[in-house]
Design an enzyme around this catalytic site. Structure first.
Site, PDB file in Angstrom:
ATOM      1  N   HIS A  46      -3.292  15.048   7.822  1.00 31.25           N
ATOM      2  CA  HIS A  46      -2.882  15.923   8.920  1.00 31.25           C
ATOM      3  C   HIS A  46      -2.501  17.161   8.574  1.00 31.25           C
ATOM      4  O   HIS A  46      -2.366  17.709   7.553  1.00 31.25           O
ATOM      5  CB  HIS A  46      -1.571  15.191   9.445  1.00 31.25           C
ATOM      6  CG  HIS A  46      -0.449  15.057   8.496  1.00 31.25           C
ATOM      7  ND1 HIS A  46      -0.389  13.988   7.695  1.00 31.25           N
ATOM      8  CD2 HIS A  46       0.592  15.851   8.201  1.00 31.25           C
ATOM      9  CE1 HIS A  46       0.476  14.284   6.529  1.00 31.25           C
ATOM     10  NE2 HIS A  46       1.117  15.256   7.195  1.00 31.25           N
ATOM     11  N   HIS A  54      -0.349  20.902   9.475  1.00 35.20           N
ATOM     12  CA  HIS A  54       0.824  20.973   9.821  1.00 35.20           C
ATOM     13  C   HIS A  54       0.497  22.597  10.604  1.00 35.20           C
ATOM     14  O   HIS A  54       0.077  23.371   9.980  1.00 35.20           O
ATOM     15  CB  HIS A  54       1.986  21.440   9.000  1.00 35.20           C
ATOM     16  CG  HIS A  54       2.739  20.132   8.561  1.00 35.20           C
ATOM     17  ND1 HIS A  54       3.586  19.482   9.093  1.00 35.20           N
ATOM     18  CD2 HIS A  54       2.172  19.146   7.540  1.00 35.20           C
ATOM     19  CE1 HIS A  54       3.818  18.205   8.197  1.00 35.20           C
ATOM     20  NE2 HIS A  54       2.788  18.119   7.414  1.00 35.20           N
TER      21      HIS A  54
HETATM   22  P1  5GP Z   1       3.940  15.064   5.490  1.00 38.70           P
HETATM   23  O1  5GP Z   1       5.114  15.282   4.596  1.00 38.70           O
HETATM   24  O2  5GP Z   1       3.189  13.692   5.423  1.00 38.70           O
HETATM   25  O3  5GP Z   1       2.979  16.129   5.319  1.00 38.70           O
HETATM   26  O4  5GP Z   1       4.332  15.026   7.143  1.00 38.70           O
HETATM   27  C1  5GP Z   1       4.440  14.077   7.831  1.00 38.70           C
HETATM   28  C2  5GP Z   1       5.013  14.705   9.137  1.00 38.70           C
HETATM   29  O5  5GP Z   1       4.909  13.746  10.024  1.00 38.70           O
HETATM   30  C3  5GP Z   1       6.468  15.179   9.136  1.00 38.70           C
HETATM   31  O6  5GP Z   1       6.671  16.373   9.254  1.00 38.70           O
HETATM   32  C4  5GP Z   1       7.292  13.966  10.053  1.00 38.70           C
HETATM   33  O7  5GP Z   1       8.322  14.671  10.729  1.00 38.70           O
HETATM   34  C5  5GP Z   1       5.994  13.537  10.830  1.00 38.70           C
HETATM   35  N1  5GP Z   1       6.304  12.478  11.448  1.00 38.70           N
HETATM   36  C6  5GP Z   1       6.465  11.204  10.823  1.00 38.70           C
HETATM   37  N2  5GP Z   1       6.676  10.090  11.547  1.00 38.70           N
HETATM   38  C7  5GP Z   1       6.235  10.639  12.853  1.00 38.70           C
HETATM   39  C8  5GP Z   1       6.133   9.992  14.115  1.00 38.70           C
HETATM   40  O8  5GP Z   1       6.295   8.749  14.229  1.00 38.70           O
HETATM   41  N3  5GP Z   1       5.692  10.783  15.249  1.00 38.70           N
HETATM   42  C9  5GP Z   1       5.554  12.209  15.140  1.00 38.70           C
HETATM   43  N4  5GP Z   1       5.341  12.923  16.144  1.00 38.70           N
HETATM   44  N5  5GP Z   1       5.718  12.754  13.792  1.00 38.70           N
HETATM   45  C10 5GP Z   1       5.971  11.757  12.619  1.00 38.70           C
END
Ligand code: 5GP
Ligand code: ZN
Length: 141
Positions: A100, A102
């Protein structure tokens, strides 16, 4: 589809999301815990673990959407700038292991600090790091 992947569940509509964009291969939705309001996540619908897992042709498509979507986020929430980032592997802060991107709107006075910076010991050490990275690029992938 990975059975235990939260983003696969969002793609399959088993979990709701605030959808911002969708096409055949991508979905974008609001991050549930935004760094700033409007923080958007762009994901490939297919389950790839991280950036390295994504095929180049897919990444090319994703890149062009990323550019368009980043502009829409920035203009849409009247931000002054936008951070675009990918966390790869847990050491880099990856929590959800479905690739993903951001897109984080930034404001002139939002008080958020970028990462703290370190210093190289000297020019030689800097050169060593440059060489380490360049050596990898010369290796066949
Ligand atoms: P990472 O740290 O893996 O790059 O970021 C994962 C992101 O996914 C985090 O910013 C977190 O807030 C978001 N996230 C986690 N679970 C969910 C969810 O169920 N729905 C949404 N919309 N975002 C999520
Ligand atoms: Zn997934």
């Amino acid at each position: 589809m990975e059975p235990n992947c939260i983003f696969c569940k969002i793609v399959n509509k088993e979990i709701p999301s605030s959808k911002v964009y969708e096409d055949k291969h991508h979905l974008a939705f609001l991050d549930i815990a935004p760094v700033n309001k409007g923080h958007t996540l762009l994901i490939p619908k297919q389950h790839y673990e991280d950036l390295f897992d994504m095929p180049e042709d897919m990444l090319a498509l994703t890149g062009s959407i990323l550019k368009k979507l980043s502009a829409a986020v920035m203009k849409g929430v009247k931000a002054d700038g936008v951070n675009v980032g990918v966390n790869n592997k847990s050491a880099a802060g990856q929590i959800v292991f479905h690739a993903h991107f951001h897109i984080i709107p930034r404001f002139n006075q939002d008080g958020l600090k970028a990462w703290p910076h370190k210093k190289y010991e000297n020019v030689d050490e800097m050169g060593t790091y440059k060489d380490k990275i360049q050596m990898q690029l010369l290796k066949p992938s």
